[in-house]
Design an enzyme around this catalytic site. Structure first.
Site, PDB file in Angstrom:
ATOM      1  N   GLY A   8       0.994  -0.930  -0.212  1.00 17.79           N
ATOM      2  CA  GLY A   8       0.189   0.129  -0.253  1.00 17.79           C
ATOM      3  C   GLY A   8       0.954   1.854   0.141  1.00 17.79           C
ATOM      4  O   GLY A   8       0.315   2.318  -0.654  1.00 17.79           O
ATOM      5  N   PHE A  11       3.310   2.889  -5.815  1.00 15.83           N
ATOM      6  CA  PHE A  11       2.507   3.582  -7.070  1.00 15.83           C
ATOM      7  C   PHE A  11       0.965   3.450  -7.241  1.00 15.83           C
ATOM      8  O   PHE A  11       0.438   4.414  -6.272  1.00 15.83           O
ATOM      9  CB  PHE A  11       3.624   4.124  -8.263  1.00 15.83           C
ATOM     10  CG  PHE A  11       3.015   4.394  -9.156  1.00 15.83           C
ATOM     11  CD1 PHE A  11       2.385   5.446  -8.799  1.00 15.83           C
ATOM     12  CD2 PHE A  11       2.484   3.931  -9.962  1.00 15.83           C
ATOM     13  CE1 PHE A  11       1.531   5.589 -10.198  1.00 15.83           C
ATOM     14  CE2 PHE A  11       2.205   3.965 -11.503  1.00 15.83           C
ATOM     15  CZ  PHE A  11       1.142   5.096 -11.674  1.00 15.83           C
ATOM     16  N   ALA A  77       1.207  -5.837  -2.674  1.00 20.66           N
ATOM     17  CA  ALA A  77       3.204  -6.338  -2.596  1.00 20.66           C
ATOM     18  C   ALA A  77       3.467  -6.708  -3.945  1.00 20.66           C
ATOM     19  O   ALA A  77       3.127  -8.119  -4.146  1.00 20.66           O
ATOM     20  CB  ALA A  77       2.759  -6.339  -1.251  1.00 20.66           C
ATOM     21  N   TYR A 180       9.233 -12.205 -14.331  1.00 20.32           N
ATOM     22  CA  TYR A 180       8.293 -11.589 -13.756  1.00 20.32           C
ATOM     23  C   TYR A 180       6.835 -11.399 -14.296  1.00 20.32           C
ATOM     24  O   TYR A 180       5.833 -11.614 -13.480  1.00 20.32           O
ATOM     25  CB  TYR A 180       8.338  -9.666 -14.352  1.00 20.32           C
ATOM     26  CG  TYR A 180       7.385  -9.143 -13.468  1.00 20.32           C
ATOM     27  CD1 TYR A 180       6.831  -8.650 -12.502  1.00 20.32           C
ATOM     28  CD2 TYR A 180       6.376  -8.518 -14.818  1.00 20.32           C
ATOM     29  CE1 TYR A 180       6.381  -8.166 -12.205  1.00 20.32           C
ATOM     30  CE2 TYR A 180       5.093  -7.938 -13.720  1.00 20.32           C
ATOM     31  CZ  TYR A 180       4.998  -7.571 -13.220  1.00 20.32           C
ATOM     32  OH  TYR A 180       3.574  -6.837 -12.289  1.00 20.32           O
ATOM     33  N   ARG A 248       0.147  -0.428 -26.993  1.00 19.01           N
ATOM     34  CA  ARG A 248      -0.118  -0.894 -25.640  1.00 19.01           C
ATOM     35  C   ARG A 248      -1.383   0.247 -25.010  1.00 19.01           C
ATOM     36  O   ARG A 248      -2.174   1.287 -25.839  1.00 19.01           O
ATOM     37  CB  ARG A 248       1.382   0.223 -24.425  1.00 19.01           C
ATOM     38  CG  ARG A 248       2.516  -0.784 -24.414  1.00 19.01           C
ATOM     39  CD  ARG A 248       2.670  -2.163 -23.881  1.00 19.01           C
ATOM     40  NE  ARG A 248       3.282  -3.075 -24.424  1.00 19.01           N
ATOM     41  CZ  ARG A 248       4.358  -3.850 -24.725  1.00 19.01           C
ATOM     42  NH1 ARG A 248       3.898  -3.443 -25.982  1.00 19.01           N
ATOM     43  NH2 ARG A 248       5.390  -4.091 -25.184  1.00 19.01           N
TER      44      ARG A 248
HETATM   45  C1  UD1 Z   1       4.850  -2.644 -18.239  1.00 17.35           C
HETATM   46  C2  UD1 Z   1       5.788  -3.086 -16.667  1.00 17.35           C
HETATM   47  C3  UD1 Z   1       4.685  -4.641 -16.327  1.00 17.35           C
HETATM   48  C4  UD1 Z   1       3.128  -4.305 -16.029  1.00 17.35           C
HETATM   49  C5  UD1 Z   1       2.761  -3.828 -17.354  1.00 17.35           C
HETATM   50  C6  UD1 Z   1       1.528  -4.081 -16.964  1.00 17.35           C
HETATM   51  C7  UD1 Z   1       7.783  -2.722 -16.033  1.00 17.35           C
HETATM   52  C8  UD1 Z   1       9.069  -2.355 -17.143  1.00 17.35           C
HETATM   53  N1  UD1 Z   1       6.783  -2.899 -16.881  1.00 17.35           N
HETATM   54  O1  UD1 Z   1       4.470  -3.808 -18.535  1.00 17.35           O
HETATM   55  O2  UD1 Z   1       5.473  -4.765 -14.841  1.00 17.35           O
HETATM   56  O3  UD1 Z   1       3.009  -5.234 -15.381  1.00 17.35           O
HETATM   57  O4  UD1 Z   1       3.355  -3.054 -18.076  1.00 17.35           O
HETATM   58  O5  UD1 Z   1       1.801  -2.826 -16.155  1.00 17.35           O
HETATM   59  O6  UD1 Z   1       7.634  -2.022 -15.509  1.00 17.35           O
HETATM   60  N2  UD1 Z   1      10.739   1.272 -23.784  1.00 17.35           N
HETATM   61  C9  UD1 Z   1      11.008   2.010 -25.112  1.00 17.35           C
HETATM   62  N3  UD1 Z   1      11.518   2.959 -24.295  1.00 17.35           N
HETATM   63  C10 UD1 Z   1      12.334   2.299 -22.573  1.00 17.35           C
HETATM   64  C11 UD1 Z   1      11.664   1.466 -21.609  1.00 17.35           C
HETATM   65  C12 UD1 Z   1      10.733   0.854 -23.346  1.00 17.35           C
HETATM   66  O7  UD1 Z   1      10.737   2.200 -25.976  1.00 17.35           O
HETATM   67  O8  UD1 Z   1      13.309   3.043 -22.741  1.00 17.35           O
HETATM   68  C13 UD1 Z   1       9.931   0.207 -24.966  1.00 17.35           C
HETATM   69  C14 UD1 Z   1      10.094  -1.448 -24.511  1.00 17.35           C
HETATM   70  O9  UD1 Z   1      10.255  -1.536 -25.925  1.00 17.35           O
HETATM   71  C15 UD1 Z   1       8.537  -2.327 -24.987  1.00 17.35           C
HETATM   72  C16 UD1 Z   1       7.503  -1.000 -23.904  1.00 17.35           C
HETATM   73  O10 UD1 Z   1       8.466   0.472 -23.575  1.00 17.35           O
HETATM   74  O11 UD1 Z   1       8.447  -2.070 -26.188  1.00 17.35           O
HETATM   75  C17 UD1 Z   1       7.087  -1.007 -23.229  1.00 17.35           C
HETATM   76  O12 UD1 Z   1       8.163  -1.010 -21.829  1.00 17.35           O
HETATM   77  P1  UD1 Z   1       7.430  -1.283 -20.608  1.00 17.35           P
HETATM   78  O13 UD1 Z   1       6.724  -0.074 -19.610  1.00 17.35           O
HETATM   79  O14 UD1 Z   1       8.666  -1.537 -19.908  1.00 17.35           O
HETATM   80  O15 UD1 Z   1       6.866  -3.148 -19.953  1.00 17.35           O
HETATM   81  P2  UD1 Z   1       6.075  -3.204 -20.453  1.00 17.35           P
HETATM   82  O16 UD1 Z   1       5.837  -5.079 -21.585  1.00 17.35           O
HETATM   83  O17 UD1 Z   1       4.450  -2.944 -21.342  1.00 17.35           O
END
Ligand code: UD1
Length: 351
Positions: A8, A11, A77, A180, A248
């Site tokens: 809790g 974020f 958590a 993960y 996304r």
């Molecule tokens: C994210 C979370 C994951 C969570 C999910 C749902 C992280 C690392 N991932 O997954 O924990 O369960 O959302 O909420 O927190 N990218 C860039 N530049 C960067 C970093 C990333 O372009 O500097 C791109 C990556 O290649 C990827 C996309 O952004 O294509 C999303 O990355 P990220 O937010 O890290 O992971 P998710 O797989 O979307």
């Protein structure tokens, strides 16, 4: 209702604490204040009446204490993100799966039978695609040779043709692609086993990409919205991987908090021994490149750069169909992409 909210201080967890309190629930937070996201080892400011316990969900004694007088548990958590490398695996499994197992055993011991679990869209892997010839298909993991050659779109597993990405619903088969993701899926399986054995009720909320105020600053464990926002705060351009076309669903943290409230309120009506999962997404399909551009424009910072880099554990497209959550629990996202990202461009980050 008296709710134990694990994680809790995080974020998402602190947004849930505020939301549950505002709805009249009494909240007890249990949080280990993991150094990766709590470098100062201090909990955030909570609304009046929130009871804070510093401790780890793997510690049965503190969990037993935390469960006293509780009607339901909201389990947030977890160690999140893609991490650094496989050396992180024991920590992910420990925090996420051993932690969940200890919590579930303690709940069974204490007779607490309602659980809302923070799940993730990462359990789906690539999600769902359509091939013109083969209909709905689930592509396998992307090949390193394709990624190295800049071929980021996964091809049809049957004929190699280009695919059209679709919305993933809860009937899609899980296909975790990194450590993960495997730990988040295992949490759901553990909770279902608990529900059957202890006549409990569990709702897993599979969050899509959560963003919003007080998101932790960029670390190897942070999501892309925080990484881009942190770069802009330093006066740097967001660095977009692949070709920026990866899709996304960016969902605002306040909408994730309201999904948790709706799920908790509905648990009592569910039969004992039942498990149900729900996607939590905004319903707005965006690309990572588009998100970078929107954030940079709203911040007034440098335009994003496309780097062509890739991360092996990343999926190409994953976007939610959250109709089940809307239809069954009456949840509606309140913050749209344009409004949420414009505000996020200037809202504070943590850490
Ligand atoms: C994210 C979370 C994951 C969570 C999910 C749902 C992280 C690392 N991932 O997954 O924990 O369960 O959302 O909420 O927190 N990218 C860039 N530049 C960067 C970093 C990333 O372009 O500097 C791109 C990556 O290649 C990827 C996309 O952004 O294509 C999303 O990355 P990220 O937010 O890290 O992971 P998710 O797989 O979307």
């Amino acid at each position: 209702m008296d709710v134990l909210l694990t994680g809790g201080a995080g974020f998402i967890g602190s947004a849930i604490a505020a939301r549950l309190t505002a709805a009249g629930h009494r909240v007890r937070v249990l949080d280990a204040l993991l150094p990766a996201v709590h470098p100062r080892q201090r909990p955030p400011g909570f609304p009046d009446g929130v009871d804070f316990l510093h401790g780890d969900v793997r510690d049965r004694a503190i969990v037993d204490r935390a469960l006293r007088g509780v009607d339901a548990v909201c389990h947030q958590a977890a160690m999140v993100g893609l991490g650094l490398d496989l050396q992180d695996a024991p920590a992910y499994v420990g925090c996420n799966d051993l932690g969940t197992a200890v919590l579930l055993a303690a709940m069974a011991g204490a007779g607490v039978d309602r659980l809302v679990l923070a799940g993730s869209m990462v359990v789906y892997g690539e999600g769902r695609y359509r091939c013109a010839a083969h209909g709905e298909v689930a592509p396998g993991p992307r090949r390193t040779a394709d990624l190295d050659a800049g071929r980021f779109e996964p091809p049809c597993p049957h004929c190699g043709a280009p695919l059209a990405p679709g919305l993933v619903d809860e009937t899609a088969a899980p296909d975790p692609r990194n450590v993960y993701a495997a730990t988040k899926l295992a949490q759901e399986h553990l909770a279902s086993a608990w529900a059957r054995a202890a006549a409990g009720r569990v709702t897993a909320l599979r969050y899509h990409n959560v963003y919003g105020p007080e998101m932790p600053r960029d670390t190897p464990y942070a999501g892309v919205a925080s990484i881009f926002r942190s770069a802009l705060a330093r006066g740097e351009a967001p660095r977009v991987f692949e070709d920026g076309g990866q899709r996304r669903d960016f969902v605002h943290v306040s909408d994730v908090a309201s999904a948790n409230l709706a799920a908790l309120d509905a648990l009592g009506e569910r039969p004992p021994g039942s498990s149900r999962c729900y996607n939590v997404g905004s319903g707005e399909v965006r690309t990572v490149g588009g998100m970078a551009a929107a954030l940079a424009a709203a911040h007034g910072g440098p335009a994003p750069v496309l780097t062509g880099e890739y991360r092996l554990g990343d999926v190409r497209h994953i976007t939610a169909d959250s109709a089940r959550l809307r239809d069954e629990l009456g949840w509606r996202p309140a913050v749209g992409f344009a409004e949420g990202m414009t505000a996020f461009a200037h809202e504070p980050l943590r850490g």
